[in-house]
Design a protein around this motif. Structure first.
Motif, PDB file in Angstrom:
ATOM      1  N   GLY A  27       0.822  -1.209   0.000  1.00 45.76           N
ATOM      2  CA  GLY A  27       0.000   0.000   0.000  1.00 45.76           C
ATOM      3  C   GLY A  27       0.856   1.260   0.000  1.00 45.76           C
ATOM      4  N   GLU A  28       0.554   2.162   0.901  1.00 44.69           N
ATOM      5  CA  GLU A  28       1.283   3.429   0.976  1.00 44.69           C
ATOM      6  C   GLU A  28       2.472   3.362   1.930  1.00 44.69           C
ATOM      7  OE1 GLU A  28      -1.581   6.446   1.859  1.00 44.69           O
ATOM      8  OE2 GLU A  28      -2.459   6.368  -0.161  1.00 44.69           O
ATOM      9  N   GLY A  29       2.826   2.161   2.359  1.00 45.62           N
ATOM     10  CA  GLY A  29       4.040   1.983   3.147  1.00 45.62           C
ATOM     11  C   GLY A  29       3.888   2.230   4.631  1.00 45.62           C
ATOM     12  N   THR A  30       2.653   2.221   5.125  1.00 48.43           N
ATOM     13  CA  THR A  30       2.412   2.542   6.536  1.00 48.43           C
ATOM     14  C   THR A  30       3.134   1.594   7.482  1.00 48.43           C
ATOM     15  OG1 THR A  30       0.220   3.381   5.938  1.00 48.43           O
ATOM     16  CG2 THR A  30       0.620   2.916   8.261  1.00 48.43           C
ATOM     17  N   LEU A  31       3.011   0.287   7.228  1.00 52.10           N
ATOM     18  CA  LEU A  31       3.633  -0.693   8.113  1.00 52.10           C
ATOM     19  C   LEU A  31       5.155  -0.600   8.071  1.00 52.10           C
ATOM     20  CD1 LEU A  31       3.486  -3.155   9.999  1.00 52.10           C
ATOM     21  CD2 LEU A  31       3.402  -4.594   7.948  1.00 52.10           C
ATOM     22  N   LEU A  32       5.714  -0.543   6.883  1.00 54.77           N
ATOM     23  CA  LEU A  32       7.176  -0.486   6.769  1.00 54.77           C
ATOM     24  C   LEU A  32       7.736   0.794   7.371  1.00 54.77           C
ATOM     25  CD1 LEU A  32       7.776  -1.968   3.203  1.00 54.77           C
ATOM     26  CD2 LEU A  32       8.390  -2.993   5.406  1.00 54.77           C
ATOM     27  N   LEU A  40      14.338  -0.183  13.062  1.00 51.82           N
ATOM     28  CA  LEU A  40      15.450  -0.086  12.113  1.00 51.82           C
ATOM     29  C   LEU A  40      15.548  -1.336  11.243  1.00 51.82           C
ATOM     30  CD1 LEU A  40      18.144   1.485  14.474  1.00 51.82           C
ATOM     31  CD2 LEU A  40      16.689   2.675  12.836  1.00 51.82           C
ATOM     32  N   VAL A  41      14.384  -1.810  10.765  1.00 51.73           N
ATOM     33  CA  VAL A  41      14.384  -3.000   9.929  1.00 51.73           C
ATOM     34  C   VAL A  41      14.900  -2.663   8.534  1.00 51.73           C
ATOM     35  CG1 VAL A  41      12.417  -3.956  11.178  1.00 51.73           C
ATOM     36  CG2 VAL A  41      12.040  -2.702   9.048  1.00 51.73           C
ATOM     37  N   HIS A  42      15.332  -3.692   7.837  1.00 51.71           N
ATOM     38  CA  HIS A  42      15.713  -3.566   6.431  1.00 51.71           C
ATOM     39  C   HIS A  42      14.519  -4.088   5.639  1.00 51.71           C
ATOM     40  CE1 HIS A  42      18.336  -3.183   3.018  1.00 51.71           C
ATOM     41  NE2 HIS A  42      18.159  -4.452   2.686  1.00 51.71           N
ATOM     42  N   GLY A  43      13.678  -3.178   5.134  1.00 50.73           N
ATOM     43  CA  GLY A  43      12.418  -3.603   4.554  1.00 50.73           C
ATOM     44  C   GLY A  43      12.203  -3.174   3.120  1.00 50.73           C
ATOM     45  N   ASP A  49      -0.057  -0.875  -7.331  1.00 48.36           N
ATOM     46  CA  ASP A  49      -0.646   0.440  -7.575  1.00 48.36           C
ATOM     47  C   ASP A  49       0.470   1.487  -7.606  1.00 48.36           C
ATOM     48  OD1 ASP A  49      -1.895   2.964  -7.376  1.00 48.36           O
ATOM     49  OD2 ASP A  49      -3.596   2.134  -6.282  1.00 48.36           O
ATOM     50  N   ARG A  50       0.725   2.045  -8.782  1.00 44.80           N
ATOM     51  CA  ARG A  50       1.849   2.976  -8.939  1.00 44.80           C
ATOM     52  C   ARG A  50       1.673   4.237  -8.090  1.00 44.80           C
ATOM     53  NH1 ARG A  50       5.203   1.410 -13.116  1.00 44.80           N
ATOM     54  NH2 ARG A  50       4.300  -0.047 -14.640  1.00 44.80           N
ATOM     55  N   SER A  51       0.456   4.702  -7.891  1.00 42.17           N
ATOM     56  CA  SER A  51       0.244   5.897  -7.084  1.00 42.17           C
ATOM     57  C   SER A  51       0.646   5.657  -5.635  1.00 42.17           C
ATOM     58  CB  SER A  51      -1.220   6.346  -7.168  1.00 42.17           C
ATOM     59  OG  SER A  51      -2.088   5.373  -6.606  1.00 42.17           O
ATOM     60  N   LYS A  52       0.442   4.435  -5.146  1.00 41.57           N
ATOM     61  CA  LYS A  52       0.834   4.111  -3.778  1.00 41.57           C
ATOM     62  C   LYS A  52       2.350   3.991  -3.657  1.00 41.57           C
ATOM     63  CE  LYS A  52      -3.533   1.895  -2.570  1.00 41.57           C
ATOM     64  NZ  LYS A  52      -4.229   0.644  -2.191  1.00 41.57           N
ATOM     65  N   ILE A  53       2.993   3.527  -4.713  1.00 42.30           N
ATOM     66  CA  ILE A  53       4.459   3.474  -4.700  1.00 42.30           C
ATOM     67  C   ILE A  53       5.033   4.875  -4.590  1.00 42.30           C
ATOM     68  CG2 ILE A  53       6.497   2.917  -6.092  1.00 42.30           C
ATOM     69  CD1 ILE A  53       5.008   0.499  -7.123  1.00 42.30           C
ATOM     70  N   THR A  54       4.426   5.824  -5.276  1.00 45.48           N
ATOM     71  CA  THR A  54       4.863   7.214  -5.182  1.00 45.48           C
ATOM     72  C   THR A  54       4.789   7.705  -3.746  1.00 45.48           C
ATOM     73  OG1 THR A  54       4.108   7.653  -7.436  1.00 45.48           O
ATOM     74  CG2 THR A  54       4.445   9.563  -5.995  1.00 45.48           C
ATOM     75  N   ALA A  58       7.840   8.839  -1.128  1.00 46.90           N
ATOM     76  CA  ALA A  58       7.791  10.148  -0.474  1.00 46.90           C
ATOM     77  C   ALA A  58       8.081  10.060   1.022  1.00 46.90           C
ATOM     78  CB  ALA A  58       6.423  10.797  -0.702  1.00 46.90           C
ATOM     79  N   ILE A  59       7.741   8.930   1.642  1.00 46.65           N
ATOM     80  CA  ILE A  59       7.993   8.793   3.077  1.00 46.65           C
ATOM     81  C   ILE A  59       9.226   7.935   3.369  1.00 46.65           C
ATOM     82  CG2 ILE A  59       5.570   9.142   3.660  1.00 46.65           C
ATOM     83  CD1 ILE A  59       5.290   6.131   4.101  1.00 46.65           C
ATOM     84  N   GLY A  60       9.997   7.631   2.324  1.00 48.30           N
ATOM     85  CA  GLY A  60      11.262   6.932   2.518  1.00 48.30           C
ATOM     86  C   GLY A  60      11.173   5.426   2.600  1.00 48.30           C
TER      87      GLY A  60
END
Length: 203
Positions: A27-32, A40-43, A49-54, A58-60
């Motif tokens: 998704g939008e990377g909330t969990l990671l 400090l995980v390596h995730g 969904d390309r929009s979610k990858i964007t 944006a949040i690293g």
């Protein structure tokens, strides 16, 4: 972290610091993002969904455009400590194959899915004679992306056949909160299931 859903927070709490984590359908990377901030995980995340990858970028969060049903073969055995898949098992064409792939490339896995045997689904079927539309299953049968709905008992039976060991099971409500009564009758009272799994004989 304070905006993290309780079910995702539980996964964060169970993942050991400095682990390698792969999030399928991130998704939008909330969990990671939460894991990275706390442990400090390596995730890495896989998302179609390309929009979610964007948003991830944006949040690293490291996210890759990928169809998780066709791309996991490229990962080496045991290349991650944990593989996570939340609310996606029921939309997969081959969920049993995906579980096998998760535990091939990861030491442990976390899986969540809507429990089709929840009492609201049962009552809706009994009273209306139609596929239920609920908060966890909001789309009508002819437009839903859920193609392999299952129950807690179905999932556990599959794990037994595939020699997958269930490390723990948590049932949560529609706000993703656990309750004591769901531990007594999980298949009847829990709308959403969260499982921590590993290979039979694994740690």
């Amino acid at each position: 972290m304070e905006d993290l859903r309780p079910d995702l927070q539980r996964i964060v709490d169970l993942i050991k610091p400095h682990s390698r984590v792969l999030d399928l359908g991130c998704g939008e990377g909330t969990l990671l993002a939460a894991l990275t901030a706390r442990s400090l995980v390596h995730g890495y995340g896989l998302e179609i969904d390309r929009s979610k990858i964007t948003r991830c970028i944006a949040i690293g969060v490291n996210a890759i455009y990928s169809n998780i049903e066709t791309s996991l073969e490229r990962f080496d055995d045991n290349s991650f400590d944990y593989v996570v898949m939340t609310h996606a098992l029921q939309i997969m064409h081959r969920p049993e194959r995906l579980l096998e792939q998760m535990l091939r490339i990861g030491r442990e896995g976390f899986v969540t899915f809507p429990n089709f045997a929840h009492w609201r689904c049962r009552v809706h079927l009994a009273v209306h004679g139609r596929m239920p539309v609920t908060r966890s299953l909001p789309a009508a049968w002819f437009e839903t992306c859920n193609i392999h709905l299952c129950t807690v008992r179905d999932f556990e039976a599959l794990c037994a056949v595939k020699q997958i060991r269930i490390m723990q099971r948590t049932m949560v409500d529609m706000q993703h909160r656990p309750h004591w009564w769901m531990r007594i009758w999980p298949n009847l009272l829990g709308p959403t299931a969260l499982y921590q799994i590993t290979r039979e004989g694994g740690r």
